[in-house]
Design a protein around this motif. Sequence first.
Motif, PDB file in Angstrom:
ATOM      1  N   ALA A 110    -111.407  19.862  -6.531  1.00 64.70           N
ATOM      2  CA  ALA A 110    -110.862  19.983  -5.172  1.00 64.70           C
ATOM      3  C   ALA A 110    -110.386  18.645  -4.610  1.00 64.70           C
ATOM      4  CB  ALA A 110    -111.913  20.598  -4.241  1.00 64.70           C
ATOM      5  N   HIS A 111    -111.160  17.582  -4.792  1.00 66.74           N
ATOM      6  CA  HIS A 111    -110.798  16.285  -4.207  1.00 66.74           C
ATOM      7  C   HIS A 111    -109.549  15.694  -4.859  1.00 66.74           C
ATOM      8  CE1 HIS A 111    -114.287  16.246  -1.686  1.00 66.74           C
ATOM      9  NE2 HIS A 111    -115.125  16.280  -2.709  1.00 66.74           N
ATOM     10  N   ILE A 112    -109.496  15.748  -6.171  1.00 64.19           N
ATOM     11  CA  ILE A 112    -108.337  15.158  -6.846  1.00 64.19           C
ATOM     12  C   ILE A 112    -107.100  16.040  -6.640  1.00 64.19           C
ATOM     13  CG2 ILE A 112    -108.528  16.200  -9.160  1.00 64.19           C
ATOM     14  CD1 ILE A 112    -108.101  13.276 -10.218  1.00 64.19           C
ATOM     15  N   ASP A 113    -107.298  17.335  -6.456  1.00 64.87           N
ATOM     16  CA  ASP A 113    -106.174  18.211  -6.134  1.00 64.87           C
ATOM     17  C   ASP A 113    -105.576  17.829  -4.781  1.00 64.87           C
ATOM     18  OD1 ASP A 113    -106.677  19.531  -8.473  1.00 64.87           O
ATOM     19  OD2 ASP A 113    -107.438  21.366  -7.536  1.00 64.87           O
ATOM     20  N   ALA A 114    -106.448  17.614  -3.787  1.00 64.41           N
ATOM     21  CA  ALA A 114    -105.970  17.231  -2.451  1.00 64.41           C
ATOM     22  C   ALA A 114    -105.240  15.902  -2.496  1.00 64.41           C
ATOM     23  CB  ALA A 114    -107.144  17.169  -1.482  1.00 64.41           C
TER      24      ALA A 114
END
Length: 467
Positions: A110-114
């Motif tokens: 989720a974090h690297i996607d954002a």
Amino acid sequence: MQINTTSFVSAPLTIAVVGLGKIGLPLAVQYARHGQRVIGCDINQEVVDNLNAGRSHIQEESELATDVPRLIRAGFFSATTSTQAAVCEAQVVVVIVPVAIDAEHVVNTAHIDAASRAIGDALQPGTLVIYETTLPVGTTSRHLRQLLEQTSQLQAGKDFYLAYSPERVSSGSVFHDLRMYPKVVGGIDAASTERAITFYRSVLDAEIIAMASTDEAEFVKLIETTYRDVNIALANEYACYADMHQLNVHAAIAAANTQPYSHIHTPGVGVGGHCIPVYPYFLFSNPLDHAQPGLADTAHTMLTLPRQARQINDGMAEYTIQRLEEVVGPLYQQSVLLLGVAYRGDVRETAFTSARLLQAALRYRDAIVYADDVFFNEDELKELGYTALPAGYEDRITAVILQCDHRAYHHFNFSPFSRCQVVLDGRHALRRAEIEAAGMHYLSIGDGTTLAVKNDNAQRLAKKTVS
């Protein structure tokens, strides 16, 4: 897309480093040291404000305390919460945003996607994007590439360069590791690989190793960390065997490792940290496999050794408590002190620490568990879920477990622990003679003394009964 290597190297670059944690901030400083203009990006406003004021939030790297304010004053480094604004100005974007696993060991991107979407929103043609975060194989070339292309409306390999280069450093020694360890680089195409190599040669002094693809470069990091986990598991199995047969595994491993093809690691009470206990799951829990029919089922039957290693290493906490019980008997309502809640010595970090598993195993037996760590105060320990040892409670402790080998514990004063029966040296870091001189039993994982201690206790009990 044609590479203009001369202009790329000769002119100072603007580099956006996305993620200013324990690795990202040292990387940003490394690039700025080489005369590049670096814009650090982080979603934490307090971190950004402190950095722009010349204050580093990372304490493990002593050089940051002087380099951050110096580079801020010189104009080589600044920080922002706007990734888009930084990417608009950058010729190179380096991403070091964490990817973790949840309680069920499922990979969470989720974090690297954002971060990738934010990069894509402002991505300019001709920009080089490099991911350094450890990733499941195929993540850069498929998943992250797709996110960047969708948000930027640009095509990787045609409109911008895309590469992967795993960070290969440890918290507390990042600058040393950047100098010593070769830099592994792989692009989605030859042009991306070449551009990434050119960039790293301008900011690093280490050897560069080119891989055939981003997938292969991702695989390198997973091999490195999984090897260590499997090796430690093997050492732990040797330790259990040594205890069963009253052998000293530490002496045996040291002798075995004098043979140049033997590189056995050190056994202990468990494996912690961001890397070793996490990244094996990237191999056999790769979320990209589930997008391909049949591949997930095939992957599930592979890599049996890493799976077993994870079970063995996490099981060492239970084994450790069993060893204590062989000395002191049932631990019901007995007080046990854990020395160190950090995942390894001399770092202020608790990611996947073995202290969690040890505490759980003790609480399962209704033991009273206290914790001490020289890097955390009483309130911080409470926030982490531990109970600090109150002043004056030393004489209530039945057993002490060294979970983390902070240097401050190497000569720990055990004299106030008047009722302590045993000290279990979970990292083979304490001085046995000092502990035994204090009237306590000394144990370490694999020292082969369990049966001897048990027999000694039986003899002492028999003498007391006779008298």
